[in-house]
Design a protein around this motif. Structure first.
Motif, PDB file in Angstrom:
ATOM      1  N   MET A   1     -20.991 -22.160 -49.790  1.00  0.00           N
ATOM      2  CA  MET A   1     -20.085 -22.262 -49.208  1.00  0.00           C
ATOM      3  C   MET A   1     -19.417 -21.061 -50.096  1.00  0.00           C
ATOM      4  SD  MET A   1     -19.136 -24.171 -45.284  1.00  0.00           S
ATOM      5  CE  MET A   1     -17.457 -23.601 -45.234  1.00  0.00           C
ATOM      6  N   ILE A   2     -18.319 -21.526 -50.276  1.00  0.00           N
ATOM      7  CA  ILE A   2     -17.989 -21.377 -51.603  1.00  0.00           C
ATOM      8  C   ILE A   2     -18.394 -20.525 -52.525  1.00  0.00           C
ATOM      9  CG2 ILE A   2     -16.276 -21.892 -53.468  1.00  0.00           C
ATOM     10  CD1 ILE A   2     -16.146 -24.413 -52.196  1.00  0.00           C
ATOM     11  N   GLU A   3     -19.414 -20.585 -52.977  1.00  0.00           N
ATOM     12  CA  GLU A   3     -20.204 -19.821 -53.825  1.00  0.00           C
ATOM     13  C   GLU A   3     -20.551 -18.029 -52.933  1.00  0.00           C
ATOM     14  OE1 GLU A   3     -23.812 -20.098 -54.766  1.00  0.00           O
ATOM     15  OE2 GLU A   3     -24.067 -19.435 -57.115  1.00  0.00           O
ATOM     16  N   SER A   4     -20.831 -18.125 -51.961  1.00  0.00           N
ATOM     17  CA  SER A   4     -21.367 -16.981 -50.985  1.00  0.00           C
ATOM     18  C   SER A   4     -20.172 -16.200 -51.408  1.00  0.00           C
ATOM     19  CB  SER A   4     -21.870 -17.536 -49.627  1.00  0.00           C
ATOM     20  OG  SER A   4     -22.507 -18.039 -49.776  1.00  0.00           O
TER      21      SER A   4
ATOM     22  N   ALA B   1     -16.985 -11.217 -51.750  1.00  0.00           N
ATOM     23  CA  ALA B   1     -15.786 -10.901 -51.488  1.00  0.00           C
ATOM     24  C   ALA B   1     -15.755 -10.329 -53.187  1.00  0.00           C
ATOM     25  CB  ALA B   1     -14.341 -11.745 -51.600  1.00  0.00           C
ATOM     26  N   ILE B   2     -15.714 -10.713 -54.448  1.00  0.00           N
ATOM     27  CA  ILE B   2     -15.658 -10.034 -55.536  1.00  0.00           C
ATOM     28  C   ILE B   2     -16.162  -8.676 -55.293  1.00  0.00           C
ATOM     29  CG2 ILE B   2     -16.390 -10.523 -57.672  1.00  0.00           C
ATOM     30  CD1 ILE B   2     -13.699 -12.110 -55.669  1.00  0.00           C
TER      31      ILE B   2
ATOM     32  N   VAL C   1     -10.387 -17.560 -48.070  1.00  0.00           N
ATOM     33  CA  VAL C   1     -10.929 -18.604 -49.177  1.00  0.00           C
ATOM     34  C   VAL C   1     -10.151 -19.884 -48.543  1.00  0.00           C
ATOM     35  CG1 VAL C   1      -9.914 -19.795 -51.621  1.00  0.00           C
ATOM     36  CG2 VAL C   1     -11.180 -17.191 -51.486  1.00  0.00           C
ATOM     37  N   ASP C   2      -8.918 -19.865 -47.941  1.00  0.00           N
ATOM     38  CA  ASP C   2      -8.575 -20.901 -47.212  1.00  0.00           C
ATOM     39  C   ASP C   2      -9.868 -21.603 -46.408  1.00  0.00           C
ATOM     40  OD1 ASP C   2      -6.483 -21.476 -48.527  1.00  0.00           O
ATOM     41  OD2 ASP C   2      -4.649 -19.885 -47.325  1.00  0.00           O
ATOM     42  N   ALA C   3     -10.447 -20.152 -45.168  1.00  0.00           N
ATOM     43  CA  ALA C   3     -10.330 -20.523 -44.254  1.00  0.00           C
ATOM     44  C   ALA C   3     -12.090 -21.483 -44.480  1.00  0.00           C
ATOM     45  CB  ALA C   3     -11.353 -18.772 -43.938  1.00  0.00           C
ATOM     46  N   VAL C   4     -13.100 -21.180 -45.769  1.00  0.00           N
ATOM     47  CA  VAL C   4     -13.514 -22.271 -46.745  1.00  0.00           C
ATOM     48  C   VAL C   4     -13.248 -23.663 -46.612  1.00  0.00           C
ATOM     49  CG1 VAL C   4     -14.959 -21.939 -48.176  1.00  0.00           C
ATOM     50  CG2 VAL C   4     -15.474 -19.647 -47.083  1.00  0.00           C
ATOM     51  N   PHE C   5     -11.820 -23.483 -47.423  1.00  0.00           N
ATOM     52  CA  PHE C   5     -11.619 -24.765 -48.026  1.00  0.00           C
ATOM     53  C   PHE C   5     -11.555 -25.229 -46.944  1.00  0.00           C
ATOM     54  CE2 PHE C   5     -10.177 -22.732 -52.077  1.00  0.00           C
ATOM     55  CZ  PHE C   5     -11.651 -22.508 -52.673  1.00  0.00           C
ATOM     56  N   ASP C   6     -10.314 -24.221 -45.577  1.00  0.00           N
ATOM     57  CA  ASP C   6     -10.523 -25.772 -44.487  1.00  0.00           C
ATOM     58  C   ASP C   6     -12.212 -26.257 -43.967  1.00  0.00           C
ATOM     59  OD1 ASP C   6      -7.360 -25.059 -44.110  1.00  0.00           O
ATOM     60  OD2 ASP C   6      -7.634 -23.720 -43.193  1.00  0.00           O
TER      61      ASP C   6
ATOM     62  N   ILE D   1     -20.677 -12.973 -45.505  1.00  0.00           N
ATOM     63  CA  ILE D   1     -22.185 -12.617 -45.144  1.00  0.00           C
ATOM     64  C   ILE D   1     -22.984 -11.821 -46.117  1.00  0.00           C
ATOM     65  CG2 ILE D   1     -21.604 -10.088 -43.844  1.00  0.00           C
ATOM     66  CD1 ILE D   1     -23.840 -13.399 -42.603  1.00  0.00           C
ATOM     67  N   VAL D   2     -22.040 -10.636 -46.591  1.00  0.00           N
ATOM     68  CA  VAL D   2     -22.760  -9.936 -47.705  1.00  0.00           C
ATOM     69  C   VAL D   2     -23.175 -11.163 -48.869  1.00  0.00           C
ATOM     70  CG1 VAL D   2     -22.611  -8.373 -49.116  1.00  0.00           C
ATOM     71  CG2 VAL D   2     -22.044  -7.469 -47.435  1.00  0.00           C
ATOM     72  N   GLY D   3     -22.349 -12.045 -49.429  1.00  0.00           N
ATOM     73  CA  GLY D   3     -22.722 -12.837 -50.347  1.00  0.00           C
ATOM     74  C   GLY D   3     -23.362 -13.698 -50.033  1.00  0.00           C
ATOM     75  N   ALA D   4     -23.691 -14.491 -48.814  1.00  0.00           N
ATOM     76  CA  ALA D   4     -24.076 -15.181 -48.678  1.00  0.00           C
ATOM     77  C   ALA D   4     -26.248 -14.260 -48.647  1.00  0.00           C
ATOM     78  CB  ALA D   4     -24.381 -16.017 -47.092  1.00  0.00           C
ATOM     79  N   ILE D   5     -25.817 -13.407 -47.987  1.00  0.00           N
ATOM     80  CA  ILE D   5     -27.567 -12.728 -47.764  1.00  0.00           C
ATOM     81  C   ILE D   5     -27.694 -12.148 -49.384  1.00  0.00           C
ATOM     82  CG2 ILE D   5     -28.066 -10.800 -47.952  1.00  0.00           C
ATOM     83  CD1 ILE D   5     -26.824 -12.795 -44.829  1.00  0.00           C
ATOM     84  N   MET D   6     -26.643 -11.973 -50.113  1.00  0.00           N
ATOM     85  CA  MET D   6     -27.513 -11.808 -51.053  1.00  0.00           C
ATOM     86  C   MET D   6     -27.405 -12.741 -52.783  1.00  0.00           C
ATOM     87  SD  MET D   6     -24.862  -9.101 -53.683  1.00  0.00           S
ATOM     88  CE  MET D   6     -24.776  -7.731 -52.614  1.00  0.00           C
ATOM     89  N   LEU D   7     -27.153 -13.878 -52.554  1.00  0.00           N
ATOM     90  CA  LEU D   7     -27.631 -14.821 -52.740  1.00  0.00           C
ATOM     91  C   LEU D   7     -28.855 -15.788 -52.536  1.00  0.00           C
ATOM     92  CD1 LEU D   7     -23.895 -17.223 -53.876  1.00  0.00           C
ATOM     93  CD2 LEU D   7     -24.869 -15.758 -55.385  1.00  0.00           C
ATOM     94  N   GLU D   8     -29.199 -16.057 -51.041  1.00  0.00           N
ATOM     95  CA  GLU D   8     -30.083 -16.050 -50.054  1.00  0.00           C
ATOM     96  C   GLU D   8     -31.231 -15.175 -50.536  1.00  0.00           C
ATOM     97  OE1 GLU D   8     -30.875 -19.081 -48.674  1.00  0.00           O
ATOM     98  OE2 GLU D   8     -28.546 -19.045 -50.307  1.00  0.00           O
TER      99      GLU D   8
END
Lengths: 223, 223
Positions: free
Chosen positions: A147-150, A155-156, A204-209, B152-159
């Motif tokens: 989740m964090i990685e995605s 975002a970046i 980031v906060d949402a994911v960490f929560d 969603i963009v990050g997750a799909i890219m990594l997946e």
DNA sequence: ACCTGAACACCGTTCAAGT
DNA sequence: ACCTGAACACCGTTCAAGT
């Protein structure tokens, strides 16, 4: 009177490659321009990196090394360490936007074998350790990690793109579907950039929560 | 006895381009291979799309159109609509992994002007409408939108990357830092893929939870 | 009006030849 | 042992010439 440089090191190539990509964009980084920048023949790069794909992979990992260096080590909690990781990731790749979109190369590097992406692996290790410390293990540890990685990768990637277009892309997009308040209509580049940044940290906060909630559920069921 | 095809349409090019990228990878998609596949000279593509970058941008938007078609329209709540959007995004780009990494082209398309990325704009509009219905507006609407897009963009890219490597990348990475439970050590490709999918949905939930919380705060302060 | 074919500059890559 | 330079196949792109 520095000692004569008989042969360049990989780092010399990577630093030169980074400079070219930063200044003139990713397309300007060719085997010929790189060789030239390093003061060697264009084809010399092949004895150092094998081929261009490998070079790009190593370049991404090289920049990931700069992320590692910026994380620091005195953090009050695992969550704050992860926050510092995100902040470092953000600031390093904002400085090197052309490299940000090379993320896809990591897969090949890792597949290629041991040691080809040491910094990426080290960064993963840091995240995993923090998640363990938060109480995650097994399947949930992996889910939290991913989740964090995605999120941070997505975002970046989007932010470095947007910055590359002077934030105009976001402004156009938002205005097009009338998402704006009156303030947005007159928002400057900098203000839009700030809002994008807020979105990054909110995500980031949402994911960490969510990660913390998983950790709590894990420890509750263990006790 | 179909009517003689005097000239191809953009869609013929895009569908051919998609087939080439799917079958032989993104590098196999060249102006020559595309012209060949369409039964025309290699250089004809320039009258249709201007240049290759524009073609790739339109290809991404073309695939985004398939996402739109798969979302459907009968959803019990805005959140479920957004879930359906994520599901459609996932299934379409899993089917066309080579196109997934073309996401960065969107920025150029949007910057280029009106109508160059109609499907991407339409998709954004759907998300924004759903967020409005959830009670978001102004700055928070934009922040919510961006959180969803980033994840969603990050997750799909990594997946899509990971799937392209038969999930071996993820397995290697997880084993490397000992994240696994005993089950992971013997996990099959399919099981790892399933876990990755769980992570995708956990992330989506986390983001949507945060969005709902923002919406609640907004409406509370308005009343 | 639409398509073709030759041509140009450039790229990744290889390899025999230099020192 | 390390570097060079010519060479190859290929790519994006342009444009005058065909029909």
């Amino acid at each position: 009177m520095a000692a004569p440089r008989h042969s360049a090191s990989k780092e010399v190539f990577l630093e030169a490659a980074l400079k070219i990509a930063d200044q003139f964009g990713p397309d300007a980084l060719t085997t010929r321009s790189l060789g030239n920048a390093v003061g060697l023949d264009a084809t010399t790069v092949y004895r150092y990196f094998g081929n261009k794909d490998a070079l790009l992979g190593e370049l991404f990992d090289y920049v990931t090394g700069k992320v590692l260096a910026e994380i620091g080590s005195d953090h009050a909690s695992p969550r704050e360490l992860l926050m510092a990781m995100c902040a470092a990731y953000r600031s390093v790749f904002y400085a090197h936007p052309s490299v940000a979109r090379l993320n896809g190369r990591m897969a090949d590097m890792i597949q290629a074998g041991q040691g080809t992406a040491p910094n990426a692996m080290k960064l993963s290790g840091i995240v995993v350790s923090a998640l363990r410390e938060m109480g995650l293990s097994g399947r949930n540890l992996i889910i939290g990690y991913q989740m964090i990685e995605s999120f941070i990768v997505g975002a970046i990637m989007l932010e470095t793109e947007a910055h590359g277009h002077g934030m105009g892309v976001r402004i156009l997009r938002y205005r097009a579907f009338g998402a704006g308040t009156p303030e947005l209509e007159t928002a400057s580049q900098d203000e839009v950039a700030e809002m994008s940044d807020d979105a990054l940290w909110a995500g980031v906060d949402a994911v960490f929560d969510a990660v913390e909630k998983m950790a709590d559920a894990d420890t509750a069921s263990t006790n």
